[in-house]
Write a protein that holds these residues in place. Structure first.
Motif, PDB file in Angstrom:
ATOM      1  N   THR A 251     -23.041 -19.412  16.354  1.00 48.60           N
ATOM      2  CA  THR A 251     -22.119 -20.553  16.401  1.00 48.60           C
ATOM      3  C   THR A 251     -22.921 -21.834  16.199  1.00 48.60           C
TER       4      THR A 251
ATOM      5  N   PRO B 163     -16.957 -32.223   4.494  1.00 49.84           N
ATOM      6  CA  PRO B 163     -15.686 -32.779   4.027  1.00 49.84           C
ATOM      7  C   PRO B 163     -15.818 -33.625   2.761  1.00 49.84           C
TER       8      PRO B 163
ATOM      9  N   LEU C 261     -18.399 -26.918   7.437  1.00 51.69           N
ATOM     10  CA  LEU C 261     -17.559 -27.523   6.402  1.00 51.69           C
ATOM     11  C   LEU C 261     -18.055 -28.933   6.106  1.00 51.69           C
TER      12      LEU C 261
ATOM     13  N   PRO D  33     -15.362 -19.257  12.204  1.00 50.40           N
ATOM     14  CA  PRO D  33     -15.631 -20.667  11.894  1.00 50.40           C
ATOM     15  C   PRO D  33     -16.742 -20.791  10.852  1.00 50.40           C
TER      16      PRO D  33
ATOM     17  N   TYR E  52     -21.989 -32.688   7.924  1.00 52.75           N
ATOM     18  CA  TYR E  52     -20.963 -31.631   7.916  1.00 52.75           C
ATOM     19  C   TYR E  52     -20.660 -31.211   9.352  1.00 52.75           C
ATOM     20  N   LYS E  53     -19.643 -30.391   9.507  1.00 53.29           N
ATOM     21  CA  LYS E  53     -19.165 -29.994  10.838  1.00 53.29           C
ATOM     22  C   LYS E  53     -19.049 -28.481  10.923  1.00 53.29           C
ATOM     23  N   TRP E  54     -18.969 -28.017  12.173  1.00 54.98           N
ATOM     24  CA  TRP E  54     -18.660 -26.596  12.439  1.00 54.98           C
ATOM     25  C   TRP E  54     -17.176 -26.530  12.701  1.00 54.98           C
ATOM     26  N   ARG E  55     -16.432 -25.829  11.871  1.00 54.26           N
ATOM     27  CA  ARG E  55     -14.978 -25.882  11.950  1.00 54.26           C
ATOM     28  C   ARG E  55     -14.355 -24.487  11.829  1.00 54.26           C
ATOM     29  N   LYS E  56     -13.203 -24.369  12.495  1.00 53.33           N
ATOM     30  CA  LYS E  56     -12.390 -23.150  12.318  1.00 53.33           C
ATOM     31  C   LYS E  56     -11.339 -23.477  11.254  1.00 53.33           C
ATOM     32  N   ILE E  57     -11.352 -22.690  10.182  1.00 55.38           N
ATOM     33  CA  ILE E  57     -10.373 -22.891   9.112  1.00 55.38           C
ATOM     34  C   ILE E  57      -9.334 -21.779   9.223  1.00 55.38           C
TER      35      ILE E  57
END
Ligand code: FES
Length: 313
Positions: free
Chosen positions: A169, A261, A259, A256, A245-250
């Motif tokens: 993670t 943006p 991402l 996750p 960038y970010k750690w994201r749940k899509i």
């Protein structure tokens, strides 16, 4: 008396043409040749040395030899001459009274010999550069210094592994770094890295069982990340154009992802590109963790937008 342009020319036996040009010696400023267009031909012009002129009158120019001998004089090679309109010859008109018409001057040897002329031009430039070099060098050195500054290999403490609760993670760590951009004053800027506590599968996906080596600007080895080390740090800059960038749940993806943006680059937890314009995976950084769990990284930066990792900082 000087030969007049358009004057008739006669040999010992008959009239053979008219004077169309005169050729002047640029040093003595005297007429050295007369150019005669042969009677009955529009094109053929022969150049005759002034010494072959026997007599010059108002009406005509008389040559010494016969018309047969005249035929042996060379034809004019126009490419070897320039007109006095093209190059200015000082005081020529004080010496010459030939009007109207063309007055030719032989091209200087250097003008005909282009390689030699180029050689002299280049030599002049080279001498000029040699003279200017001692003056320009310190300025160039000062201006280019930032380009050749050694990489900064200092370790930055970024936080503690206690912050990481789950394997595979992405967890963001922020830190401050003093930064000097070229000739700007030193700034304290906020940076970030992403650290993942890697499962064996994820480590394998990142390192493929091989060590990851880091080098300084001279090519000397700075650090080695071992493939079995459980923590992996990624640079906080997207390799596409350097955005954060970010750690994201899509919604559509089961796990996750990272991402970016800016132009929608997707990376998995191993930093591999899943989608988007990113040219390479996320950049892995040198990382070490001490016995108290404190994480340190070297904030290596690579050139954005290219496939290969090219270290720039
Ligand atoms: S900078 Fe990240 S996708 Fe363009």
């Amino acid at each position: 008396m000087q030969p007049k342009l358009a004057a008739k020319v006669r040999c010992s036996d008959k009239e053979i043409g008219e004077i169309t040009k005169v050729i002047v010696d640029p040093l003595s400023l005297q007429v050295s040749y007369v150019v005669i267009r042969q009677l009955g031909t529009d094109q053929i012009e022969r150049q005759v040395p002034i010494s072959e002129v026997q007599e010059i009158s108002e009406k005509e120019v008389r040559l010494r030899g016969s018309s047969e001998e005249f035929g042996r004089f060379p034809t004019l090679d126009r490419g070897q001459y320039v007109t006095t309109k093209e190059i200015e010859i000082a005081h020529l008109e004080d010496h010459l009274h030939v009007e109207p018409g063309e007055v030719l001057v032989p091209l200087p040897g250097l003008e005909q010999d282009v390689p030699r002329r180029t050689f002299f031009t280049n030599m002049t430039h080279a001498i000029g550069m040699l003279i200017a070099l001692p003056l320009v060098f310190p300025v160039l050195k000062y201006v280019m210094k930032p380009m050749y500054a050694p990489f900064d290999n200092q370790w930055f403490p970024v936080g503690n592994v206690r912050k990481i609760k789950k394997e595979d993670t992405g967890v963001q760590f922020k830190f401050k770094r003093k930064f000097k951009e070229a000739f700007m004053p030193v700034q304290n800027i906020e940076k970030n890295v992403w650290v993942v506590k890697a499962s064996p599968e994820l480590s394998k996906s990142v390192y493929d069982g091989k060590e990851k080596k880091f080098y300084d600007h001279k090519g000397d080895l700075v650090w080695v990340n071992k493939p079995n080390f459980p923590y992996i740090a990624y640079s906080g800059k997207c390799p596409h154009l350097g955005c954060g960038y970010k750690w994201r749940k899509i919604r559509k993806l089961p796990e996750p992802i990272f991402l970016c943006p800016c132009h929608l680059s997707f990376y998995d937890a191993a930093g591999k590109v899943l989608d988007g314009p990113a040219p390479r995976p996320l950049d892995v950084l040198p990382i070490q963790v001490n016995s108290a769990g404190e994480i340190k990284v070297i904030d290596v930066e690579y050139k954005a937008g290219v496939k290969q990792q090219v270290r720039v900082l």
